[in-house]
Design an enzyme around this catalytic site. Structure first.
Site, PDB file in Angstrom:
ATOM      1  N   TYR A   1      21.118  -0.972  55.168  1.00 24.75           N
ATOM      2  CA  TYR A   1      22.592  -1.053  55.137  1.00 24.75           C
ATOM      3  C   TYR A   1      23.070  -2.501  55.081  1.00 24.75           C
ATOM      4  CZ  TYR A   1      23.036   3.866  55.247  1.00 24.75           C
ATOM      5  OH  TYR A   1      22.964   5.177  54.860  1.00 24.75           O
TER       6      TYR A   1
ATOM      7  N   HIS B   1      33.047   9.738  53.804  1.00 24.81           N
ATOM      8  CA  HIS B   1      31.662   9.494  54.221  1.00 24.81           C
ATOM      9  C   HIS B   1      31.509   8.221  55.049  1.00 24.81           C
ATOM     10  CE1 HIS B   1      30.133  12.235  50.704  1.00 24.81           C
ATOM     11  NE2 HIS B   1      30.685  12.908  51.694  1.00 24.81           N
TER      12      HIS B   1
ATOM     13  N   CYS C   1      29.147   2.379  68.148  1.00 26.64           N
ATOM     14  CA  CYS C   1      28.215   2.155  69.254  1.00 26.64           C
ATOM     15  C   CYS C   1      27.635   3.488  69.724  1.00 26.64           C
ATOM     16  CB  CYS C   1      28.921   1.450  70.415  1.00 26.64           C
ATOM     17  SG  CYS C   1      27.798   1.206  71.815  1.00 26.64           S
TER      18      CYS C   1
HETATM   19  P1  OAD Z   1      26.587  10.276  42.030  1.00 28.84           P
HETATM   20  O1  OAD Z   1      25.642   9.131  41.855  1.00 28.84           O
HETATM   21  O2  OAD Z   1      26.025  11.623  42.310  1.00 28.84           O
HETATM   22  O3  OAD Z   1      27.459  10.441  40.723  1.00 28.84           O
HETATM   23  C1  OAD Z   1      28.077   9.354  40.103  1.00 28.84           C
HETATM   24  C2  OAD Z   1      28.891   9.894  38.948  1.00 28.84           C
HETATM   25  O4  OAD Z   1      29.612   8.811  38.390  1.00 28.84           O
HETATM   26  C3  OAD Z   1      28.066  10.533  37.819  1.00 28.84           C
HETATM   27  O5  OAD Z   1      28.654  11.770  37.475  1.00 28.84           O
HETATM   28  C4  OAD Z   1      28.194   9.517  36.677  1.00 28.84           C
HETATM   29  O6  OAD Z   1      28.201  10.146  35.400  1.00 28.84           O
HETATM   30  C5  OAD Z   1      29.551   8.900  36.981  1.00 28.84           C
HETATM   31  N1  OAD Z   1      29.742   7.535  36.465  1.00 28.84           N
HETATM   32  C6  OAD Z   1      28.855   6.507  36.404  1.00 28.84           C
HETATM   33  N2  OAD Z   1      29.427   5.395  35.917  1.00 28.84           N
HETATM   34  C7  OAD Z   1      30.723   5.709  35.653  1.00 28.84           C
HETATM   35  C8  OAD Z   1      31.835   4.978  35.125  1.00 28.84           C
HETATM   36  N3  OAD Z   1      31.745   3.700  34.777  1.00 28.84           N
HETATM   37  N4  OAD Z   1      33.024   5.633  34.983  1.00 28.84           N
HETATM   38  C9  OAD Z   1      33.134   6.946  35.330  1.00 28.84           C
HETATM   39  N5  OAD Z   1      32.113   7.673  35.828  1.00 28.84           N
HETATM   40  C10 OAD Z   1      30.932   7.075  35.996  1.00 28.84           C
HETATM   41  O7  OAD Z   1      27.643   9.824  43.146  1.00 28.84           O
HETATM   42  P2  OAD Z   1      28.655  10.701  44.014  1.00 28.84           P
HETATM   43  O8  OAD Z   1      29.096  11.905  43.275  1.00 28.84           O
HETATM   44  O9  OAD Z   1      29.668   9.770  44.540  1.00 28.84           O
HETATM   45  O10 OAD Z   1      26.908  10.890  50.169  1.00 28.84           O
HETATM   46  O11 OAD Z   1      27.728  11.151  45.204  1.00 28.84           O
HETATM   47  C11 OAD Z   1      28.301  11.895  46.246  1.00 28.84           C
HETATM   48  C12 OAD Z   1      27.620  11.641  47.559  1.00 28.84           C
HETATM   49  O12 OAD Z   1      26.214  11.843  47.422  1.00 28.84           O
HETATM   50  C13 OAD Z   1      27.713  10.228  48.046  1.00 28.84           C
HETATM   51  O13 OAD Z   1      28.910   9.931  48.705  1.00 28.84           O
HETATM   52  C14 OAD Z   1      26.568  10.139  48.989  1.00 28.84           C
HETATM   53  C15 OAD Z   1      25.515  10.832  48.181  1.00 28.84           C
HETATM   54  O14 OAD Z   1      24.568  11.480  48.834  1.00 28.84           O
HETATM   55  C16 OAD Z   1      26.482  10.474  51.368  1.00 28.84           C
HETATM   56  O15 OAD Z   1      25.847   9.446  51.502  1.00 28.84           O
HETATM   57  C17 OAD Z   1      26.888  11.356  52.504  1.00 28.84           C
END
Ligand code: OAD
Length: 258
Positions: free
Chosen positions: A72, A125, A133
């Site tokens: 992190y 999230h 803490c």
């Molecule tokens: P993902 O990595 O699953 O998806 C990212 C999305 O962004 C994909 O659908 C890509 O096609 C799209 N993308 C990439 N570049 C882009 C751009 N320039 N413009 C528009 N779209 C673009 O990420 P999340 O859906 O955010 O949770 O993932 C959801 C959660 O899964 C996260 O918050 C995290 C993870 O596990 C936790 O950590 C609890």
């Protein structure tokens, strides 16, 4: 290779903004991709070289807290180097137009929406910038200052953890509920840069689409902004496929807020 702006879809999307609608936005990692923050779903199943179980679960933290903090702290250091992109800025401008008729629910922990000036933000999230803490439970905003690899609570001397929602954990109390309440009322849901597979966040799409079946308001309009079609693209009213750092500012221009 630059691809042409999907202008026909953007115009169709912009038409829904007549008459000051109530707008809920759900964002994911894609909205920050053009700022240089990596997205999650890489094909090798690893997250920057680590197994998810090791760095993003309570068990992983119990096993090796220093490794988790190292991970992190590296993400915090990366965010310190990046800035909001025009997609974040466009959403902040939309909020400035709509005031309390706007709400932004983000799955991102990078804080870039706040840096761009968005105020009505629910961080579903958690945030990389906050610590919690384990002893006194105090949540503190530490910004992006450099932290030790086993940081200690300045208030009570207990061990700190990142204020992030890990796998197998509940979302912070009240945050999801506030997003769901707005989802029951909104006219438009904009889904930006998310693969829309992680619940309960992705459930906001189901609420806006299905609420009429349960006696609520008729379904709202759903607009998707993503690089490419996703699991929910068949369910949306308009899919705008292209980098959100370009398409969102163009949407704002078309609705007269750019
Ligand atoms: P993902 O990595 O699953 O998806 C990212 C999305 O962004 C994909 O659908 C890509 O096609 C799209 N993308 C990439 N570049 C882009 C751009 N320039 N413009 C528009 N779209 C673009 O990420 P999340 O859906 O955010 O949770 O993932 C959801 C959660 O899964 C996260 O918050 C995290 C993870 O596990 C936790 O950590 C609890």
């Amino acid at each position: 290779m630059t691809r042409p702006m999907p202008d026909a879809e953007l115009r169709r999307a912009a038409d829904y903004f007549k008459g000051s609608p109530r707008v809920l936005v759900l964002t994911g990692a894609g909205v920050s991709a053009e700022s240089g923050v990596p997205t999650f779903r890489a094909s090798d199943g690893l997250w920057e070289g680590h197994r998810i179980e090791d760095v993003a679960t309570p068990d992983g933290f119990a096993r090796d807290p220093a490794l988790v903090w190292q991970f992190y702290n590296a993400r915090r250091a990366n965010v310190a180097l990046v800035s909001p992109n025009p997609g974040h800025v466009a959403l902040a401008r939309l909020e400035a137009e709509l005031g309390d008729r706007f709400l932004l629910a983000t799955q991102n922990v990078d804080g870039l929406h706040l840096d761009a000036g968005s105020k009505r933000v629910l961080e579903l999230h958690g945030s990389l910038r906050r610590t919690r803490c384990l002893s006194c439970k105090v949540v503190a905003d530490r910004g992006l200052e450099v932290l030790a690899n086993r940081p200690i609570c300045p208030a009570c001397g207990g061990f700190l953890r990142p204020d992030i929602v890990w796998f197998h954990e509940m979302l912070p109390p009240g945050v999801m509920e506030a997003a769901q309440k707005f989802a029951l009322q909104c006219d438009i849901l904009i889904v930006v840069g998310t693969s829309a597979v992680v619940y309960p966040a992705a459930g906001l799409i189901d609420i806006v689409r299905d609420r009429g079946d349960y006696g609520g308001r008729p379904a709202g309009t759903i607009l998707e902004f993503n690089l490419e079609p996703t699991a929910v693209s068949d369910l949306v009213d308009v899919g705008v496929f292209g980098p959100s750092g370009q398409t969102l500012p163009r949407l704002l221009e078309l609705i007269g807020g750019g």
